[in-house]
Design a protein around this motif. Sequence first.
Motif, short mmCIF file in Angstrom:
data_model
loop_
_atom_site.label_atom_id
_atom_site.label_comp_id
_atom_site.label_asym_id
_atom_site.label_seq_id
_atom_site.Cartn_x
_atom_site.Cartn_y
_atom_site.Cartn_z
N MET A 185 0.80 -1.22 0.00
CA MET A 185 0.00 0.00 0.00
C MET A 185 0.84 1.28 0.00
O MET A 185 0.29 2.37 -0.14
N MET A 186 2.16 1.14 0.17
CA MET A 186 3.00 2.33 0.23
C MET A 186 2.96 3.09 -1.09
O MET A 186 2.64 2.52 -2.15
N ASP A 187 3.28 4.38 -1.03
CA ASP A 187 3.28 5.19 -2.25
C ASP A 187 4.16 4.58 -3.33
O ASP A 187 3.82 4.58 -4.52
N THR A 188 5.33 4.12 -2.93
CA THR A 188 6.17 3.31 -3.82
C THR A 188 6.18 1.91 -3.22
O THR A 188 6.91 1.64 -2.26
N PRO A 189 5.36 1.00 -3.74
CA PRO A 189 5.20 -0.30 -3.11
C PRO A 189 6.50 -1.10 -3.06
O PRO A 189 7.31 -1.07 -3.99
N PHE A 190 6.69 -1.77 -1.95
CA PHE A 190 7.76 -2.76 -1.83
C PHE A 190 7.57 -3.81 -2.92
O PHE A 190 6.44 -4.17 -3.26
N TYR A 191 8.67 -4.28 -3.50
CA TYR A 191 8.54 -5.24 -4.61
C TYR A 191 9.35 -6.50 -4.33
O TYR A 191 10.53 -6.44 -4.00
N ASP A 192 8.69 -7.63 -4.43
CA ASP A 192 9.35 -8.92 -4.31
C ASP A 192 8.61 -9.89 -5.22
O ASP A 192 7.61 -10.49 -4.83
N PHE A 193 9.14 -10.06 -6.42
CA PHE A 193 8.46 -10.82 -7.46
C PHE A 193 8.15 -12.25 -7.03
O PHE A 193 7.00 -12.70 -7.11
N ALA A 194 9.15 -12.99 -6.57
CA ALA A 194 8.93 -14.41 -6.27
C ALA A 194 9.47 -14.84 -4.91
O ALA A 194 9.45 -16.02 -4.60
N GLY A 217 19.21 -13.25 -0.01
CA GLY A 217 17.82 -12.80 -0.11
C GLY A 217 17.71 -11.30 0.09
O GLY A 217 16.98 -10.60 -0.63
N ILE A 218 18.45 -10.78 1.08
CA ILE A 218 18.49 -9.33 1.30
C ILE A 218 19.09 -8.63 0.08
O ILE A 218 18.57 -7.62 -0.39
N TRP A 219 20.20 -9.17 -0.42
CA TRP A 219 20.84 -8.58 -1.59
C TRP A 219 19.88 -8.53 -2.78
O TRP A 219 19.74 -7.49 -3.44
N GLY A 220 19.21 -9.62 -3.05
CA GLY A 220 18.29 -9.66 -4.18
C GLY A 220 17.16 -8.66 -4.04
O GLY A 220 16.72 -8.04 -5.02
N THR A 221 16.68 -8.49 -2.82
CA THR A 221 15.60 -7.54 -2.57
C THR A 221 16.06 -6.11 -2.82
O THR A 221 15.36 -5.31 -3.46
N LEU A 222 17.25 -5.78 -2.32
CA LEU A 222 17.78 -4.43 -2.53
C LEU A 222 18.15 -4.19 -3.99
O LEU A 222 18.07 -3.06 -4.49
N ALA A 223 18.55 -5.25 -4.69
CA ALA A 223 18.94 -5.13 -6.10
C ALA A 223 17.80 -4.62 -6.97
O ALA A 223 18.04 -4.00 -8.02
N VAL A 224 16.57 -4.86 -6.54
CA VAL A 224 15.41 -4.34 -7.29
C VAL A 224 15.47 -2.82 -7.38
O VAL A 224 15.09 -2.23 -8.39
N GLY A 225 15.95 -2.18 -6.32
CA GLY A 225 16.04 -0.72 -6.32
C GLY A 225 17.29 -0.18 -7.00
O GLY A 225 17.43 1.04 -7.13
N ILE A 226 18.18 -1.08 -7.43
CA ILE A 226 19.44 -0.66 -8.05
C ILE A 226 19.45 -0.94 -9.55
O ILE A 226 19.91 -0.12 -10.35
N PHE A 227 18.95 -2.10 -9.94
CA PHE A 227 18.96 -2.53 -11.34
C PHE A 227 17.53 -2.55 -11.90
O PHE A 227 16.56 -2.49 -11.17
N ASP A 244 13.54 6.08 -4.56
CA ASP A 244 12.30 5.76 -3.85
C ASP A 244 12.10 4.26 -3.74
O ASP A 244 11.69 3.76 -2.68
N GLN A 245 12.39 3.55 -4.82
CA GLN A 245 12.22 2.10 -4.79
C GLN A 245 13.21 1.46 -3.83
O GLN A 245 12.86 0.53 -3.09
N PHE A 246 14.44 1.96 -3.84
CA PHE A 246 15.46 1.40 -2.95
C PHE A 246 15.06 1.59 -1.49
O PHE A 246 15.22 0.68 -0.66
N ILE A 247 14.51 2.75 -1.16
CA ILE A 247 14.06 3.01 0.21
C ILE A 247 12.92 2.07 0.58
O ILE A 247 12.87 1.51 1.69
N SER A 248 12.00 1.86 -0.35
CA SER A 248 10.90 0.91 -0.10
C SER A 248 11.42 -0.49 0.14
O SER A 248 10.91 -1.22 1.00
#
Length: 411
Positions: free
Chosen positions: A160-169, A334-344, A351-355
Motif C-alpha cells: 500500500m506504500m506510495d512506492t510499493p515494496f517489490y518482491d516478485f517471487a 535474499g536481502i541482496w536480491g531484494t535491494l537489487a530491485v532498487g538498483i537494477f 524511492d524504490q530502494f528506500i521501499s
Amino acid sequence: MDGLFTANNVWMMICTGLVFFMHLGFSFLEIGLTRQKNTVNILFKNVFIVCIGLLLYALCGFNLMYPGFEEGSSGFFGFAGFGLSSPENGMTPEYADGGYTYWTDFLFQGMFAATAATIVSGAVAERVKLSSFMVFSIFYVGLVYPIAGSWKWGGGFLDMMDTPFYDFAGSTLVHSVGGWAALVAVYMLGPRIGKYKEDGSVSPIPGHSLPFATAGVLILWLGWFGFNGGSVLSADPELTSLTLVTTCLAAAAGGVGAFVFDLLLYKKYDLTMFLNGILAGLVGITAGADQMAPLDSILIGIIAGVLVVLAVGFVDKLKLDDPVGAIAVHLICGIWGTLAVGIFGALAGVDQFISQLIGVGAYAVFCLVTATIILFAVKATMGLRVTKEEEIEGLDDHEHGMNAYGDFAMK
C-alpha cells in the motif's frame, strides 16, 4: 472454456509441480552436506514439512496470506476464515485476471509455504530434536509465513506504500523469512560437537555425499523454473521467457562468481562453494527476475556469488554452525536480491530502494521476534537439542532406529 485461460492454468500447474520437485532438491542437498548417520532424520524432516505445510495452508494459511484487506485497513493482519472455499468465479477467467483457477492458486502458493521451514531444517541439521523442530515448523509455516506474506502478496501495508515494496517471487518473502528463523535457531542451538576448536578456529565437518549435494542443487535450479516462472501468474510468453532467462543467467553467474572468488582466496576449486554460489544467484534474482535485463541478472548473480563466499566465512567467525550455508544463501543473498530491485532493472531508483529497505527491515523485525518466541517456548518446554550421546552416535539410530543405506552403509 477460454483457451488462453486454460493455457495459463496448465502452465501454473506445471510450475506447481516444479516447485514441489524442489523439496527433493532440498532433501538431496541437505543429506549430501551432512553426515551419513543423520540422513534418515533429515529426510524425515523434509517430508514432514511438505505434508504439514500443505495441510496448514489449507486450514488457515491461505486465508491468512490472502485475507482480502478492506479499504482503510492497516494491512498488518487479516483472516478470511478457516478452510478452503472456492468463490463464485473461482473456476472462471474472471478469477485472478484469467491466470488460473482458485484451486490452482491455492496449490501453487501452498508449495511456497513449506519452503521457509525447509531452509531452517538445513541450518539446524544434526543436532536438533525432531519433535521440537516439528512443533516449530507448525507455528512458523502455519502462522508466521502467511502473515508475513500478506504484507506484500496479500495486498498488505508494504503493497500500500506510495512506492510499493517489490518482491516478485520471494527473495524476502520466502528466503529471508526462512533465513531469519535459521539465524535464531542456529544461535539458540549452538554448534555441533567438534565444529569449533578451543582457539576459535573452524574444524570442518564434511558431508558424506557430494554427488547427492550436486544433484540437489541441479534439481533446485530446475525447480526454480517453476518458482520464478510461475510467479508471472500466467503463461504470458514475453514475461515467462524473460524470467527464465534472467533466472538461469543469475544462477550461472552466481556459481562462477563464487568458485572464482573462493579460488582467489583459498587456492582451491571448492565444489560446495560452487554449488552454494548457484543457489545464491537464484535467491538473488528471485525478487526482480521479471524486471531485469540479461546483463543486470548476470551482475546480480556475480555479486551474490561473492557475497555467499564472504558470508559463509563471516558466519563461521561468529561461531554460528550452519551445515548447509542456509544463512549465507537464503538470508544474506535474499536481502541482496531484494535491494537489487532498487538498483537494477525497470524499478530502479531512490524511492524504490528506500521501499526495499523498509521491507527488509519489517521482515527482519517480525521474523526475528516470532522465531525467538517460538523457539524459546519450545526450548523451555521440550528442549531443542539432542543429548551429546545422541549427537555423536547419530540421530538416525536414536530418533528413527534405522539406517539410510542398510547393508550398503559407507564406512
